[in-house]
Write a protein that holds these residues in place. Sequence first.
Motif, short mmCIF file in Angstrom:
data_model
loop_
_atom_site.label_atom_id
_atom_site.label_comp_id
_atom_site.label_asym_id
_atom_site.label_seq_id
_atom_site.Cartn_x
_atom_site.Cartn_y
_atom_site.Cartn_z
N ALA A 33 -2.23 -2.72 -3.04
CA ALA A 33 -3.30 -3.37 -2.29
C ALA A 33 -3.60 -2.51 -1.06
CB ALA A 33 -2.90 -4.78 -1.87
N PRO A 34 -4.54 -1.56 -1.17
CA PRO A 34 -4.82 -0.63 -0.06
C PRO A 34 -5.22 -1.35 1.22
CG PRO A 34 -5.91 0.07 -2.08
CD PRO A 34 -5.41 -1.31 -2.33
N HIS A 35 -4.63 -0.94 2.34
CA HIS A 35 -5.03 -1.56 3.60
C HIS A 35 -6.25 -0.86 4.18
CE1 HIS A 35 -3.27 1.76 5.76
NE2 HIS A 35 -2.02 1.42 5.51
N THR A 36 -6.76 -1.40 5.26
CA THR A 36 -8.01 -0.90 5.84
C THR A 36 -7.77 0.39 6.63
OG1 THR A 36 -9.73 -1.35 7.49
CG2 THR A 36 -7.65 -2.54 7.74
N ASP A 91 0.83 -1.20 0.00
CA ASP A 91 0.00 0.00 0.00
C ASP A 91 0.87 1.25 0.00
OD1 ASP A 91 -2.01 1.85 0.20
OD2 ASP A 91 -2.50 1.43 2.28
N GLU A 92 1.89 1.26 0.84
CA GLU A 92 2.65 2.49 1.06
C GLU A 92 4.11 2.44 0.59
OE1 GLU A 92 2.44 3.39 5.19
OE2 GLU A 92 0.26 3.22 5.29
N LEU A 93 4.62 1.27 0.22
CA LEU A 93 6.06 1.13 0.00
C LEU A 93 6.47 1.16 -1.47
CD1 LEU A 93 6.79 -1.67 2.62
CD2 LEU A 93 6.98 0.81 2.89
N GLY A 94 5.52 1.44 -2.35
CA GLY A 94 5.82 1.44 -3.77
C GLY A 94 6.89 2.43 -4.16
N GLU A 95 6.80 3.64 -3.64
CA GLU A 95 7.77 4.67 -3.99
C GLU A 95 9.15 4.33 -3.44
OE1 GLU A 95 8.42 9.51 -3.44
OE2 GLU A 95 6.48 8.58 -3.01
#
Length: 249
Positions: free
Chosen positions: A193-196, A177-181
Amino acid sequence: MHGNARRLQEALPPVFLQRLGYAGLPALKRELAAGFTAAVAPEVRLKQRIAHVGPDLDGIWADVIDEARERIDQTRRLTEPDALRSAVTALADAVEIHCFGIAASEPAARHLSLALGRIDRRSRFSGATGFALADHLLALRQGDAVVIFQPGRALHELTVLVERARAVGARVVLVTDELGEEFGDRVDAVLTAPHTPTGITSEALTALVVADVLLLALTTLDETRAVDTSHQLTVLREQLMPTRTGRKG
């Protein structure tokens, strides 16, 4: 809660959010909620959610379904077709696919590894951390691929795993969700894959959806192989069923 989220999404289209520096609505919502989540303990937030919904079963049903739908819609929207194509290409010719996931990410990694075997793809699961991960890293070989499920925390194990894969010539797909960059230039593909945002739906929900997309894509690349393996699995299951000894008279 969800009604406000939908209105926020309508008011702030994806292009505008990107101009503000956000990957999408989930990133904006996380930043807006950061102060609240940092200051309030998880058990307090849980009590607040329970108090908000109460014993209203219709409301509970609607809240969970609405959030699940929203997260799946975000998964569809935030992953570019080129990223999915790169991920499937990385896995298609892999000698063995290593599926890594810990804690809330473990179900998706286990599911992918098990299902890959059912379409005749060599795979293994790892949820090891610390020194225990070293044994799994030794098994990585040139021509292999790694699928890492890690939504938000840049664990030290993640860095070591990616570096090991690059060193031996294995390809890497990151589902996050957050580590792509942070890891985008070190892996072959990043799938979002967005988390809740609330905790009322399973953390693994969108990761499982992404895993199923990868599985279906790989299945279609060699339909005969997948169908034959499925038939063998059915035969083996039938052999393992208890045999009937006849009716009692």
